[in-house]
Design a protein around this motif. Structure first.
Motif, PDB file in Angstrom:
ATOM      1  N   ALA A 217       0.828  -1.206   0.000  1.00 31.57           N
ATOM      2  CA  ALA A 217       0.000   0.000   0.000  1.00 31.57           C
ATOM      3  C   ALA A 217       0.862   1.255   0.000  1.00 31.57           C
ATOM      4  N   PHE A 218       1.942   1.250   0.788  1.00 29.87           N
ATOM      5  CA  PHE A 218       2.837   2.407   0.827  1.00 29.87           C
ATOM      6  C   PHE A 218       3.549   2.584  -0.511  1.00 29.87           C
ATOM      7  N   GLY A 219       3.937   1.491  -1.139  1.00 28.18           N
ATOM      8  CA  GLY A 219       4.565   1.599  -2.448  1.00 28.18           C
ATOM      9  C   GLY A 219       3.639   2.245  -3.472  1.00 28.18           C
ATOM     10  N   ARG A 220       2.359   2.019  -3.300  1.00 27.26           N
ATOM     11  CA  ARG A 220       1.369   2.577  -4.223  1.00 27.26           C
ATOM     12  C   ARG A 220       1.048   4.031  -3.911  1.00 27.26           C
ATOM     13  N   LEU A 221       0.923   4.370  -2.634  1.00 26.02           N
ATOM     14  CA  LEU A 221       0.379   5.666  -2.232  1.00 26.02           C
ATOM     15  C   LEU A 221       1.406   6.696  -1.769  1.00 26.02           C
ATOM     16  N   ALA A 222       2.626   6.279  -1.530  1.00 31.83           N
ATOM     17  CA  ALA A 222       3.631   7.204  -0.989  1.00 31.83           C
ATOM     18  C   ALA A 222       3.765   8.503  -1.786  1.00 31.83           C
ATOM     19  N   PRO A 223       3.638   8.490  -3.114  1.00 34.42           N
ATOM     20  CA  PRO A 223       3.758   9.759  -3.853  1.00 34.42           C
ATOM     21  C   PRO A 223       2.678  10.787  -3.497  1.00 34.42           C
ATOM     22  N   TYR A 224       1.590  10.344  -2.883  1.00 31.27           N
ATOM     23  CA  TYR A 224       0.484  11.246  -2.559  1.00 31.27           C
ATOM     24  C   TYR A 224       0.476  11.661  -1.088  1.00 31.27           C
ATOM     25  N   ALA A 225       1.491  11.232  -0.321  1.00 35.05           N
ATOM     26  CA  ALA A 225       1.485  11.440   1.125  1.00 35.05           C
ATOM     27  C   ALA A 225       1.852  12.872   1.500  1.00 35.05           C
ATOM     28  N   PHE A 226       1.018  13.473   2.342  1.00 31.34           N
ATOM     29  CA  PHE A 226       1.347  14.740   2.998  1.00 31.34           C
ATOM     30  C   PHE A 226       1.840  14.496   4.425  1.00 31.34           C
ATOM     31  N   TYR A 227       1.564  13.299   4.949  1.00 25.33           N
ATOM     32  CA  TYR A 227       1.842  13.021   6.359  1.00 25.33           C
ATOM     33  C   TYR A 227       1.824  11.508   6.539  1.00 25.33           C
ATOM     34  N   ALA A 228       2.479  11.021   7.601  1.00 22.02           N
ATOM     35  CA  ALA A 228       2.526   9.578   7.835  1.00 22.02           C
ATOM     36  C   ALA A 228       2.440   9.258   9.315  1.00 22.02           C
ATOM     37  N   HIS A 229       1.829   8.129   9.618  1.00 23.75           N
ATOM     38  CA  HIS A 229       1.768   7.594  10.980  1.00 23.75           C
ATOM     39  C   HIS A 229       2.584   6.307  11.042  1.00 23.75           C
TER      40      HIS A 229
ATOM     41  N   SER B 145       4.574  10.528  12.486  1.00 24.18           N
ATOM     42  CA  SER B 145       4.082  10.636  13.863  1.00 24.18           C
ATOM     43  C   SER B 145       3.784   9.250  14.415  1.00 24.18           C
ATOM     44  N   ILE B 146       4.303   8.969  15.591  1.00 23.67           N
ATOM     45  CA  ILE B 146       4.000   7.693  16.236  1.00 23.67           C
ATOM     46  C   ILE B 146       2.594   7.744  16.813  1.00 23.67           C
TER      47      ILE B 146
END
Length: 284
Positions: A189-201, A257-258
């Motif tokens: 999922a991260f490989g697919r969506l990482a280009p669209y990420a503004f933030y991560a948990h 962010s944890i």
């Protein structure tokens, strides 16, 4: 990448009344986090959300703790008190609170669904998210939707929503653990969506197959019936390092962010999790 602590991670202490959100800032600073993420505004009785947000902002400035994000719930399909217009206006007021906090990114949920297919309600969700992000952009705040709440959780649904909103101020909040709730491999999922990420948990889970007996207290079920329990980052089954590598491959350089929701004591869990996450970021 810098590491933030979500106030949600202090849940065992925070929601029991042992500490306040104001205390979370100092505790996150003492542990060694770079920033703080607020989950809703838990104002004391007799204090408005706006007043308390100002107090939280002042404390963050005093301790030199940036506000990495402001996270709150929403249901843009079913509305607040059954009123969709009321819900949209409520979310806009939360954007105003983000401005008071000094947060440049917010997360509002999309919806938990109403029995219809995702594709059938996608145009309405996209229009609503678009309206909210235009308002937020006028305030200097970027908006996100998270893979959260079972219905709007799969990577294909998240990608469809991102493309349908189609606005530079709208992106995704990617939670490493939450894809497991929809029985999807987080690294894919991260490989697919990482280009669209503004933030991560960064979130970790212990996982047991639905083929095994119910492990009991502390676990909840995924959409297909597997068992999950919150874990210290690095102690569970979520491929945290792999997800970080996917973010780096997409040239993401924002906050992680944890979001800890395990049974362990909060301070110890966050200290171990933060140290593990820093090491993973260096290794990735």
């Amino acid at each position: 990448m810098k590491i933030s602590a979500s106030t949600y991670s202090f849940g065992n202490m925070l929601y029991s009344g042992e500490i306040s959100q104001l205390d979370c800032i100092r505790k996150a600073k003492d542990i060694g986090f770079d920033a703080i993420e607020f989950v809703d505004i838990l104002a004391p009785e007799g204090t408005s959300k706006e007043e308390y947000a100002k107090r939280l902002s002042d404390e963050c400035k005093h301790l030199n703790m940036p506000v990495s994000s402001f996270t709150f719930g929403a249901d843009l399909l079913n509305g607040s008190e059954g009123n969709i217009h009321h819900e949209i206006e409520r979310v806009k007021k939360m954007v105003d609170i983000a401005v008071i906090l000094g947060a440049k990114v917010i997360r509002h949920d999309a919806t938990t669904g109403d029995g219809r297919s995702f594709d059938s309600i996608l145009p309405f969700l996209a229009d609503t998210c678009h309206e909210i992000t235009i308002y937020a952009a006028s305030k200097g705040v970027r908006t996100t939707v998270e893979n959260h709440g079972f219905f709007c959780q799969d990577s294909d649904r998240m990608e469809k929503l991102y493309n349908a909103v189609n606005h530079e101020n709208f992106g995704l909040l990617l939670d490493m653990g939450n894809f497991l709730c929809a029985d999807e491999a987080p690294e894919k999922a991260f490989g697919r969506l990482a280009p669209y990420a503004f933030y991560a948990h960064a979130k970790d889970f212990h996982m047991k197959s639905a083929m095994l007996p119910d492990p009991g207290e502390g676990f909840f079920k995924t959409r297909s019936g597997n068992y999950l329990r919150g874990a210290i980052v690095g102690h569970g089954d979520v491929p945290v390092l792999h997800c970080i590598k996917a973010l780096k491959n997409a040239r993401y350089d924002g906050y992680i962010s944890i979001e800890f929701e395990g049974m362990e004591e909060n301070m110890k869990a966050l200290t171990i999790g933060m140290n593990n996450l820093r090491r993973y970021i260096k290794e990735a």
